[in-house]
Design a protein around this motif. Sequence first.
Motif, short mmCIF file in Angstrom:
data_model
loop_
_atom_site.label_atom_id
_atom_site.label_comp_id
_atom_site.label_asym_id
_atom_site.label_seq_id
_atom_site.Cartn_x
_atom_site.Cartn_y
_atom_site.Cartn_z
N GLY A 412 0.80 -1.22 0.00
CA GLY A 412 0.00 0.00 0.00
C GLY A 412 0.83 1.26 0.00
N THR A 413 2.13 1.14 -0.08
CA THR A 413 3.02 2.30 -0.09
C THR A 413 2.83 3.11 -1.38
N THR A 414 2.79 4.41 -1.22
CA THR A 414 2.70 5.29 -2.39
C THR A 414 4.09 5.43 -3.01
N ILE A 415 4.24 4.94 -4.21
CA ILE A 415 5.52 5.01 -4.92
C ILE A 415 5.78 6.44 -5.37
N ARG A 416 4.76 7.07 -5.94
CA ARG A 416 4.85 8.46 -6.37
C ARG A 416 3.44 8.94 -6.71
N THR A 417 3.31 10.20 -6.93
CA THR A 417 2.02 10.76 -7.33
C THR A 417 2.15 11.45 -8.68
N VAL A 418 1.04 11.53 -9.40
CA VAL A 418 0.98 12.18 -10.71
C VAL A 418 -0.12 13.23 -10.65
N GLY A 419 0.19 14.46 -11.02
CA GLY A 419 -0.80 15.53 -10.98
C GLY A 419 -1.81 15.42 -12.10
N VAL A 420 -3.08 15.65 -11.78
CA VAL A 420 -4.16 15.70 -12.77
C VAL A 420 -5.03 16.90 -12.44
N ASP A 421 -5.24 17.76 -13.42
CA ASP A 421 -6.07 18.94 -13.23
C ASP A 421 -7.53 18.58 -13.51
N ARG A 422 -8.34 18.56 -12.44
CA ARG A 422 -9.76 18.23 -12.60
C ARG A 422 -10.64 19.47 -12.50
N GLY A 423 -10.04 20.63 -12.61
CA GLY A 423 -10.82 21.86 -12.56
C GLY A 423 -11.54 22.00 -11.24
N ALA A 424 -12.84 22.31 -11.33
CA ALA A 424 -13.64 22.52 -10.12
C ALA A 424 -14.25 21.24 -9.58
N TYR A 425 -14.04 20.13 -10.27
CA TYR A 425 -14.67 18.88 -9.83
C TYR A 425 -14.00 18.37 -8.56
N ARG A 426 -14.82 17.98 -7.56
CA ARG A 426 -14.31 17.51 -6.28
C ARG A 426 -14.94 16.19 -5.83
N GLY A 427 -15.71 15.54 -6.68
CA GLY A 427 -16.42 14.35 -6.26
C GLY A 427 -15.62 13.07 -6.47
N PRO A 428 -16.30 11.91 -6.31
CA PRO A 428 -15.64 10.62 -6.52
C PRO A 428 -15.18 10.46 -7.97
N VAL A 429 -14.15 9.64 -8.16
CA VAL A 429 -13.58 9.39 -9.48
C VAL A 429 -13.42 7.88 -9.67
N GLU A 430 -13.99 7.36 -10.73
CA GLU A 430 -13.81 5.95 -11.10
C GLU A 430 -12.83 5.90 -12.27
N LEU A 431 -11.95 4.89 -12.26
CA LEU A 431 -10.91 4.79 -13.28
C LEU A 431 -11.07 3.53 -14.13
N ALA A 432 -10.56 3.60 -15.35
CA ALA A 432 -10.42 2.44 -16.24
C ALA A 432 -9.31 2.76 -17.22
N ALA A 433 -8.77 1.75 -17.87
CA ALA A 433 -7.68 1.94 -18.82
C ALA A 433 -8.06 1.43 -20.19
N ALA A 434 -7.56 2.10 -21.23
CA ALA A 434 -7.73 1.67 -22.62
C ALA A 434 -6.39 1.83 -23.32
N GLY A 435 -5.56 0.77 -23.25
CA GLY A 435 -4.23 0.85 -23.83
C GLY A 435 -3.42 1.93 -23.13
N PRO A 436 -2.91 2.92 -23.87
CA PRO A 436 -2.10 3.98 -23.26
C PRO A 436 -2.93 5.10 -22.63
N VAL A 437 -4.25 4.96 -22.65
CA VAL A 437 -5.15 6.02 -22.18
C VAL A 437 -5.74 5.65 -20.83
N LEU A 438 -5.72 6.58 -19.90
CA LEU A 438 -6.38 6.41 -18.60
C LEU A 438 -7.70 7.18 -18.64
N LEU A 439 -8.76 6.52 -18.24
CA LEU A 439 -10.10 7.11 -18.27
C LEU A 439 -10.56 7.43 -16.86
N GLU A 440 -11.15 8.60 -16.70
CA GLU A 440 -11.74 8.99 -15.42
C GLU A 440 -13.22 9.27 -15.61
N GLN A 441 -14.04 8.69 -14.75
CA GLN A 441 -15.46 9.03 -14.70
C GLN A 441 -15.63 10.04 -13.58
#
Length: 450
Positions: A412-441
């Motif tokens: 469960g150790t955090t290896i590193r973090t990656v910044g993502v600009d979600r603007g004003a959105y502050r709610g839950p985020v669901e993730l999925a992957a499509a090849g080299p693309v990361l998807l956020e709901q």
Amino acid sequence: MNTSSGRHRRHDNDEVPPVGAPGTEDVLQPDESSDSLGTPRHAASATTRPSPWNRRRDRAAAALIAVVALTAALLVWAFSDSHATSQETSAEPPALPPAPDTVPATLTELWQAPSPATPVPVSEGASVVTGAGGEVAGRDPLTGDVRWHYTRDLELCTVAGAWSRALAVYRKDTGCSEVTQLDPGTGRRTAQRNGDAELGTRLVSDDGHVTATGQHLLNTWRNDLVKSLEYGQVYAPIQPDRQPRTGCTYGTVAAAASRVGVIEHCPDETGARLTVVKAVGKEADTPEEEFTALLPGRSAQLVAMTPNDLAVMLPEQQELLLFDSDGTQRAVYPLDLPTTDLQREPEGGVVPTAQGTENVYWFTGSRTMALSQADLRPQWTLNDTLGPGTVFAGQYVVPINGGLAVLDETTGTTIRTVGVDRGAYRGPVELAAAGPVLLEQRGGTVVALR
């Protein structure tokens, strides 16, 4: 009036010439049985009787029948599902580029699209499937361009992915009753059925079945959308008394290995009930229970289910109970969760979880807890998260405020973090992957990052 042969053809307005007048030699009179040459009367009539379709009233009747038939056909077409459906298919998409070896140090937004019908991003094959209004669309993961669409004049209830297919559930009347299965690559319709799912339904799937959740009825279908199970308040039962209990309402639902688990709240019972039924019963409306167990609290949530184990949270007791596949309770773990997490009611009766390489990940509402895939024992907890996460570029990533945490699944150790600009959105985020693309709901929007 003479024809070119010199013979007379009577019309409605013609005057009948006197018998014996020129040109009347073969015309019979009403009281004659033969002509002057001895020709039988019926033979002469056969050659001179006018067609009934030459009469004006017969032609009018035929035209009226044709108009009525055409109008009926147009009405059937106008109110049919085919008329209310717009579909555009495509050729099979090209293969996606491979994912990078590790999660990139930076991620940039590629595109975003409205998709309120997808509780989590739907990535199947080389397509991202979105759902909004009445339209299901297959998009290029790299550009967001729509390759195909399937549109009904109905509102979508939910869209999910299962068995390399996209499943779209549409609202009809007072429920979510039209289910359509689509090839995610081409948009071709591969199966369709009508069901009895409730408003607010979610789809829970395993390798061979999908279950539509509901407070009073669960519907389970095979991967060809043939109905295999109805559990609860069946709308039009063929025979009564086929359900094990009546008057119950349902909470959270999970599925694994052709079994469906559900938390029940039944009248005159002191606690919630955990029940597991086979996804295929003797008859669709005759469930076969694997086990049922009364729980010590009125409130309970079925968090996760594997072929051999089940994890149930008791909010009042602040405990996580583990059960074997035969219903034997084998372990209890205390939970250190905020009250808001304990009282949180999952939308559509589905607790937010995700599969990693080593663990099942449970999003409690404010933190992500890792449960061992081997037996669902709690492993570790990461605080201040926004969702359960997903595997991307060979690593496990979890959404956090301001970006993503790349985790070591074992510790469960955090290896590193990656910044993502979600603007004003502050709610839950669901993730999925499509090849080299990361998807956020993010709420009702799907966002692609690379």
